[in-house]
Motif scaffolding. Structure first.
Motif, mmCIF file in Angstrom:
data_model
loop_
_atom_site.group_PDB
_atom_site.id
_atom_site.type_symbol
_atom_site.label_atom_id
_atom_site.label_comp_id
_atom_site.label_asym_id
_atom_site.label_seq_id
_atom_site.Cartn_x
_atom_site.Cartn_y
_atom_site.Cartn_z
ATOM 1 N N GLY A 1 49.076 37.370 42.344
ATOM 2 C CA GLY A 1 50.043 37.050 43.358
ATOM 3 C C GLY A 1 49.207 35.554 42.801
ATOM 4 O O GLY A 1 48.287 34.708 42.960
ATOM 5 N N GLN A 2 50.267 34.670 43.409
ATOM 6 C CA GLN A 2 50.619 33.726 42.542
ATOM 7 C C GLN A 2 49.087 32.225 43.696
ATOM 8 O O GLN A 2 49.267 32.828 44.858
ATOM 9 C CB GLN A 2 51.554 32.104 43.474
ATOM 10 N N GLY A 3 48.195 31.806 43.464
ATOM 11 C CA GLY A 3 46.699 31.608 43.996
ATOM 12 C C GLY A 3 45.824 32.368 44.298
ATOM 13 O O GLY A 3 45.326 32.173 45.581
ATOM 14 N N GLU A 4 45.861 33.716 43.864
ATOM 15 C CA GLU A 4 45.509 34.862 44.368
ATOM 16 C C GLU A 4 43.650 35.032 43.226
ATOM 17 O O GLU A 4 43.831 34.397 41.956
ATOM 18 C CB GLU A 4 45.944 36.128 44.962
ATOM 19 N N ALA A 5 42.827 35.352 43.815
ATOM 20 C CA ALA A 5 41.643 36.010 43.231
ATOM 21 C C ALA A 5 41.693 36.864 43.138
ATOM 22 O O ALA A 5 42.170 37.673 44.085
ATOM 23 C CB ALA A 5 40.541 35.020 44.136
ATOM 24 N N LEU A 6 40.597 37.467 41.979
ATOM 25 C CA LEU A 6 40.830 38.925 41.868
ATOM 26 C C LEU A 6 39.429 39.750 41.258
ATOM 27 O O LEU A 6 39.148 38.841 41.001
ATOM 28 C CB LEU A 6 41.512 39.018 40.315
ATOM 29 N N LEU A 7 39.626 40.180 41.744
ATOM 30 C CA LEU A 7 37.680 41.505 42.033
ATOM 31 C C LEU A 7 38.601 42.879 41.317
ATOM 32 O O LEU A 7 39.542 43.349 41.503
ATOM 33 C CB LEU A 7 37.686 41.578 43.294
ATOM 34 N N ALA A 8 38.653 42.060 39.674
ATOM 35 C CA ALA A 8 38.805 43.505 38.919
ATOM 36 C C ALA A 8 37.851 44.672 39.031
ATOM 37 O O ALA A 8 36.736 44.864 38.863
ATOM 38 C CB ALA A 8 38.995 43.019 38.027
ATOM 39 N N PHE A 9 38.338 45.736 38.640
ATOM 40 C CA PHE A 9 37.338 47.229 38.222
ATOM 41 C C PHE A 9 38.310 47.620 37.182
ATOM 42 O O PHE A 9 39.546 47.990 36.402
ATOM 43 C CB PHE A 9 37.612 47.923 39.626
ATOM 44 N N GLY A 10 36.864 47.832 36.102
ATOM 45 C CA GLY A 10 37.342 48.199 34.945
ATOM 46 C C GLY A 10 37.978 47.483 33.423
ATOM 47 O O GLY A 10 36.999 46.467 33.888
ATOM 48 N N SER B 1 33.004 45.854 37.049
ATOM 49 C CA SER B 1 31.674 46.630 36.588
ATOM 50 C C SER B 1 33.145 46.816 35.058
ATOM 51 O O SER B 1 33.985 47.944 35.376
ATOM 52 C CB SER B 1 31.513 48.318 37.414
ATOM 53 N N PRO B 2 32.930 46.309 34.267
ATOM 54 C CA PRO B 2 34.405 46.476 32.961
ATOM 55 C C PRO B 2 34.186 47.930 32.342
ATOM 56 O O PRO B 2 35.161 48.815 31.754
ATOM 57 C CB PRO B 2 33.781 45.657 32.110
ATOM 58 N N THR B 3 32.850 48.498 32.314
ATOM 59 C CA THR B 3 32.893 50.103 31.859
ATOM 60 C C THR B 3 32.998 51.601 32.825
ATOM 61 O O THR B 3 33.003 51.816 32.752
ATOM 62 C CB THR B 3 31.586 50.350 31.843
ATOM 63 N N GLY B 4 33.607 50.860 34.447
ATOM 64 C CA GLY B 4 33.989 51.822 34.926
ATOM 65 C C GLY B 4 32.619 52.276 36.610
ATOM 66 O O GLY B 4 32.744 53.390 36.435
ATOM 67 N N LEU C 1 30.992 53.407 39.199
ATOM 68 C CA LEU C 1 30.384 52.965 40.213
ATOM 69 C C LEU C 1 29.272 52.197 40.904
ATOM 70 O O LEU C 1 29.376 51.718 41.696
ATOM 71 C CB LEU C 1 31.347 53.866 40.984
ATOM 72 N N ARG C 2 28.044 52.700 40.390
ATOM 73 C CA ARG C 2 26.833 52.134 40.776
ATOM 74 C C ARG C 2 27.011 50.669 40.174
ATOM 75 O O ARG C 2 26.112 49.564 41.032
ATOM 76 C CB ARG C 2 25.694 52.775 39.521
ATOM 77 N N GLU C 3 27.246 50.386 39.561
ATOM 78 C CA GLU C 3 27.102 48.567 38.808
ATOM 79 C C GLU C 3 27.949 48.444 40.019
ATOM 80 O O GLU C 3 27.955 46.523 40.359
ATOM 81 C CB GLU C 3 27.192 48.197 37.287
ATOM 82 N N ALA C 4 29.313 48.475 40.057
ATOM 83 C CA ALA C 4 29.955 48.148 40.936
ATOM 84 C C ALA C 4 29.788 47.945 42.324
ATOM 85 O O ALA C 4 30.061 47.068 42.920
ATOM 86 C CB ALA C 4 31.548 48.726 41.292
ATOM 87 N N ALA C 5 29.411 48.600 42.996
ATOM 88 C CA ALA C 5 28.635 48.470 44.165
ATOM 89 C C ALA C 5 27.448 47.179 44.363
ATOM 90 O O ALA C 5 27.467 46.747 45.581
ATOM 91 C CB ALA C 5 28.077 49.820 44.644
ATOM 92 N N ALA C 6 26.452 47.753 43.636
ATOM 93 C CA ALA C 6 25.659 46.617 42.911
ATOM 94 C C ALA C 6 25.604 45.412 43.220
ATOM 95 O O ALA C 6 25.457 43.661 43.819
ATOM 96 C CB ALA C 6 24.781 46.692 41.874
ATOM 97 N N ASN C 7 27.114 45.413 42.333
ATOM 98 C CA ASN C 7 27.978 43.743 42.798
ATOM 99 C C ASN C 7 28.643 43.300 43.304
ATOM 100 O O ASN C 7 29.672 41.826 43.839
ATOM 101 C CB ASN C 7 28.966 43.441 41.254
ATOM 102 N N LEU C 8 29.058 43.948 44.333
ATOM 103 C CA LEU C 8 30.208 43.587 45.487
ATOM 104 C C LEU C 8 30.047 42.650 46.250
ATOM 105 O O LEU C 8 31.124 42.065 45.787
ATOM 106 C CB LEU C 8 30.894 45.353 46.503
#
Ligand code: TXA
Ligand code: MG
Length: 316
Positions: free
Chosen positions: A238-247, A264-267, A269-276
């Motif tokens: 939406g307008q003015g939103e920041a995006l936390l993407a996955f995949g 995690s661009p590669t999807g 979950l371990r990388e995603a948890a580390a970056n969360l």
């Protein structure tokens, strides 16, 4: 049964490479990871199969290492003088330059620290930096007090079990937190209430039920929420939103975001948890009113990630 130098070197080398290793402490076996390595810490949650991120205890080999992580008040310093090394964990405010990965403290501004006894200290000493280690059991099961118990619980999920015989204390460490001139007992354990009260000449604030293990602070809905509102399972921005993407990258979606980070661009979950935690904080600093978060698969570590995100998105 003390492990020999070769075995300690092996455990240390694996930890250095970001692997997780079970190591004996005097209380119970710990499932250890380099506390500065987010992906290694994520592996700990994955192996335990815990559907939430609760804060872990940081283990150090000497006082200097502890002081590089937490800020000691005079009472906490006295407790450490008397009971370290030993089965006492002390919750302290994190130093600004602490270097501990935010997954270890579950995003809290405090950290539980202890200096254990036995082979674990030799491993930490050799590694030269703190390790994060919860008890080496699957989530919801009792702690392991022998290497065989660890193998029965987690054998196929961890790189190595450092054999150290049966643990001498057999119950987890006592956890305390100094609050002004009072001391709160967060968990009963290897150091008794009486020993602490006698040393300090005061009565501690006790948990509701004697012997009760407190719910991890990470379980509280309010404990980690960014300033921005949080919208989960977002498929659009939406307008003015920041995006936390996955995949995989979706440039057309990202173009609309005020700020964007991909867990995690590669999807993975371990990388995603580390970056969360770090990514949530960074998007919060972008000044966006809302952080939109793309769906995270509800499996493996995704369960803990979703638990955390649902809390952050809960009405405040
Ligand atoms: O004896 C022990 O403490 C063992 C060995 C391996 O050292 N470790 C252990 O860790 O029992 P674990 O993860 O199973 O329990 C850690 C407890 C959690 O219940 C959590 O609530 C509490 O420590 N804890 C950690 N950080 C905290 C914090 N910042 N504030 C309050 N409680 C905290
Ligand atoms: Mg435990």
């Amino acid at each position: 049964m003390e492990p020999d130098l070769k075995q300690i070197e092996r455990a240390c080398a694996l930890l250095d490479q970001g692997e997780i290793v079970a190591i004996p402490t005097e209380t119970v076996y710990g499932l250890a990871a380099d506390a500065r390595n987010g992906e290694a810490v994520a592996k700990v949650f994955e192996a335990k199969g815990r559907p939430q991120f609760n804060p872990l205890i940081v283990h150090v080999s000497d006082r200097k290492m502890a002081e590089a992580v937490g800020i000691f008040d005079p009472i906490s310093a006295r407790l450490a003088d008397r009971f370290w090394p030993g089965p006492l964990s002390i919750v302290l405010p994190l130093r600004p330059d602490h270097q501990i990965h935010p997954l270890v403290s579950a995003g809290l501004p405090t950290i539980a620290i202890r200096m254990p006894l036995g082979a674990s200290v030799k491993v930490i000493e050799m590694l030269g930096r703190p390790i994060a280690a919860p008890s080496a059991n699957r989530s919801g099961r009792i702690s392991a007090t022998s290497a065989q118990a660890v193998r029965d619980e987690l054998g196929d999920r961890i790189a190595y079990v450092l054999e150290g015989g049966k643990t001498s204390v057999g119950v987890e460490s006592t956890i305390v937190k100094v609050e002004g001139d009072q001391v709160r007992l967060l968990r009963q354990g290897g150091v008794t209430q009486e020993e602490i009260e006698n040393l300090l000449g005061l009565k501690m604030i006790l948990p509701e039920k004697a012997g009760a293990i407190i719910e991890a602070p990470g379980m509280l809905a309010s404990h980690y929420a960014p300033d921005a509102a949080v919208r989960i399972n977002a498929l659009s921005v939406g307008q003015g939103e920041a995006l936390l993407a996955f995949g995989p990258d979706q440039p057309e979606l990202y173009a609309q975001a005020k700020a964007m980070l991909n867990l995690s661009p590669t999807g993975c979950l371990r990388e995603a948890a580390a970056n969360l935690y770090a990514y949530m904080q960074e998007l919060d600093r972008s000044g966006a009113a809302t952080i939109a978060i793309m769906p995270i698969p509800a499996q493996g570590l995704g369960l803990a990630i979703n638990d955390r995100l649902e809390r952050a998105a809960a009405p405040r």
